[in-house]
Design a protein around this motif. Structure first.
Motif, PDB file in Angstrom:
ATOM      1  N   GLN A 126      -2.826  38.860 -71.471  1.00 36.60           N
ATOM      2  CA  GLN A 126      -1.840  39.935 -71.576  1.00 36.60           C
ATOM      3  C   GLN A 126      -2.160  40.929 -72.693  1.00 36.60           C
ATOM      4  O   GLN A 126      -1.533  41.973 -72.804  1.00 36.60           O
ATOM      5  CB  GLN A 126      -0.447  39.335 -71.837  1.00 36.60           C
ATOM      6  CG  GLN A 126       0.071  38.428 -70.729  1.00 36.60           C
ATOM      7  CD  GLN A 126       0.443  39.192 -69.483  1.00 36.60           C
ATOM      8  OE1 GLN A 126       0.885  40.332 -69.553  1.00 36.60           O
ATOM      9  NE2 GLN A 126       0.271  38.562 -68.330  1.00 36.60           N
ATOM     10  N   GLN A 127      -3.134  40.558 -73.530  1.00 40.83           N
ATOM     11  CA  GLN A 127      -3.508  41.382 -74.687  1.00 40.83           C
ATOM     12  C   GLN A 127      -2.321  41.643 -75.616  1.00 40.83           C
ATOM     13  O   GLN A 127      -2.062  42.760 -76.057  1.00 40.83           O
ATOM     14  CB  GLN A 127      -4.145  42.699 -74.227  1.00 40.83           C
ATOM     15  CG  GLN A 127      -5.548  42.534 -73.665  1.00 40.83           C
ATOM     16  CD  GLN A 127      -6.517  41.907 -74.680  1.00 40.83           C
ATOM     17  OE1 GLN A 127      -6.743  42.465 -75.758  1.00 40.83           O
ATOM     18  NE2 GLN A 127      -7.063  40.735 -74.356  1.00 40.83           N
ATOM     19  N   LYS A 128      -1.612  40.574 -75.884  1.00 43.28           N
ATOM     20  CA  LYS A 128      -0.519  40.618 -76.847  1.00 43.28           C
ATOM     21  C   LYS A 128      -0.184  39.186 -77.263  1.00 43.28           C
ATOM     22  O   LYS A 128      -0.679  38.224 -76.672  1.00 43.28           O
ATOM     23  CB  LYS A 128       0.721  41.300 -76.257  1.00 43.28           C
ATOM     24  CG  LYS A 128       1.306  40.619 -75.029  1.00 43.28           C
ATOM     25  CD  LYS A 128       2.487  41.414 -74.477  1.00 43.28           C
ATOM     26  CE  LYS A 128       3.076  40.734 -73.250  1.00 43.28           C
ATOM     27  NZ  LYS A 128       4.185  41.526 -72.672  1.00 43.28           N
ATOM     28  N   THR A 129       0.634  39.061 -78.270  1.00 41.98           N
ATOM     29  CA  THR A 129       1.040  37.741 -78.753  1.00 41.98           C
ATOM     30  C   THR A 129       1.899  37.032 -77.705  1.00 41.98           C
ATOM     31  O   THR A 129       2.712  37.664 -77.032  1.00 41.98           O
ATOM     32  CB  THR A 129       1.846  37.903 -80.059  1.00 41.98           C
ATOM     33  OG1 THR A 129       1.055  38.595 -81.015  1.00 41.98           O
ATOM     34  CG2 THR A 129       2.253  36.560 -80.625  1.00 41.98           C
ATOM     35  N   TYR A 130       1.702  35.723 -77.580  1.00 38.04           N
ATOM     36  CA  TYR A 130       2.607  34.938 -76.729  1.00 38.04           C
ATOM     37  C   TYR A 130       4.034  35.086 -77.257  1.00 38.04           C
ATOM     38  O   TYR A 130       4.256  35.133 -78.468  1.00 38.04           O
ATOM     39  CB  TYR A 130       2.234  33.456 -76.748  1.00 38.04           C
ATOM     40  CG  TYR A 130       1.127  33.067 -75.799  1.00 38.04           C
ATOM     41  CD1 TYR A 130       1.381  32.944 -74.433  1.00 38.04           C
ATOM     42  CD2 TYR A 130      -0.154  32.808 -76.261  1.00 38.04           C
ATOM     43  CE1 TYR A 130       0.377  32.567 -73.553  1.00 38.04           C
ATOM     44  CE2 TYR A 130      -1.177  32.435 -75.380  1.00 38.04           C
ATOM     45  CZ  TYR A 130      -0.897  32.318 -74.030  1.00 38.04           C
ATOM     46  OH  TYR A 130      -1.898  31.955 -73.159  1.00 38.04           O
TER      47      TYR A 130
END
Length: 201
Positions: free
Chosen positions: A67-71
């Motif tokens: 997702q190219q972001k933090t979980y």
């Protein structure tokens, strides 16, 4: 971690900070509607500390490369998420058995339909914990105390949801731009609010 996405950035809010907001909301709940004054302090403790199991995990956010972001707390890997749940409930039990009972019931509601064996083991273990704590707190078999417990659990869930509303939405957001969970109001419902979701802006 709670993430509010902007066009070119993310706002990260730790779960424990979100829980502290929940606790502030609960602290200001009118005593007349809170009920069970003798348990209010422990119930507010549960609400303030219900996400303390995430403190360590949120200190080093896990990156989701797909997702190219933090979980976030919603898509966090299940096994690690459950470990955070258990850690938090264990830590709260050292502070208050009643508060731990509330936290255990709160987390169990998230996983009641989960078929993963790790989740099912967590549910079994927490069911055993709750039975023990219900006995130790003198609630088991006492209908009035059981009703009060479920009322406090509803307050925990409502304060949790209102805090999430605050964290996930931009200040002043129009209803159509709000996070979809909350466009129809905040639940659970209460008799003092005509048993309908409370509308917030």
């Amino acid at each position: 971690m709670i993430i509010r996405e902007r066009e070119d950035s993310f706002i990260l809010i730790t779960q424990h900070d979100h829980a502290k907001i929940s606790g502030e909301i609960a602290q200001h709940w009118e005593d007349e509607y809170f009920k069970g004054e003798e348990r209010k302090e422990e119930a507010v403790l549960a609400i303030s500390e219900h996400d303390r199991g995430w403190i360590e995990a949120d200190s080093a956010p896990l990156w989701n490369s797909h997702q190219q972001k933090t979980y976030t707390f919603m898509d966090y890997p299940l096994e690690s998420k459950i470990a955070c749940y258990k850690k938090g409930i264990d830590e709260v039990e050292k502070m208050s058995k009643y508060a731990s009972l509330l936290c255990s019931a709160h987390y169990a509601s998230f996983l009641q339909y989960e078929e993963n064996p790790i989740a099912q083991k967590f549910m079994e273990d927490e069911s055993t914990r709750r039975l023990r704590l219900l006995k130790q707190c003198g609630i088991l078999g006492n209908m009035a105390k059981e009703k009060l417990f479920h009322h406090h659990l509803s307050i925990l869930k409502w304060c949790d949801n209102l805090s999430l509303y605050i964290c996930l939405n931009e200040p002043g957001a129009k209803k159509e731009n709000e996070y979809s969970f909350f466009r129809n109001g905040i639940s659970p419902t209460f008799s003092f609010a005509n048993d309908k979701p409370i509308q917030v802006h």
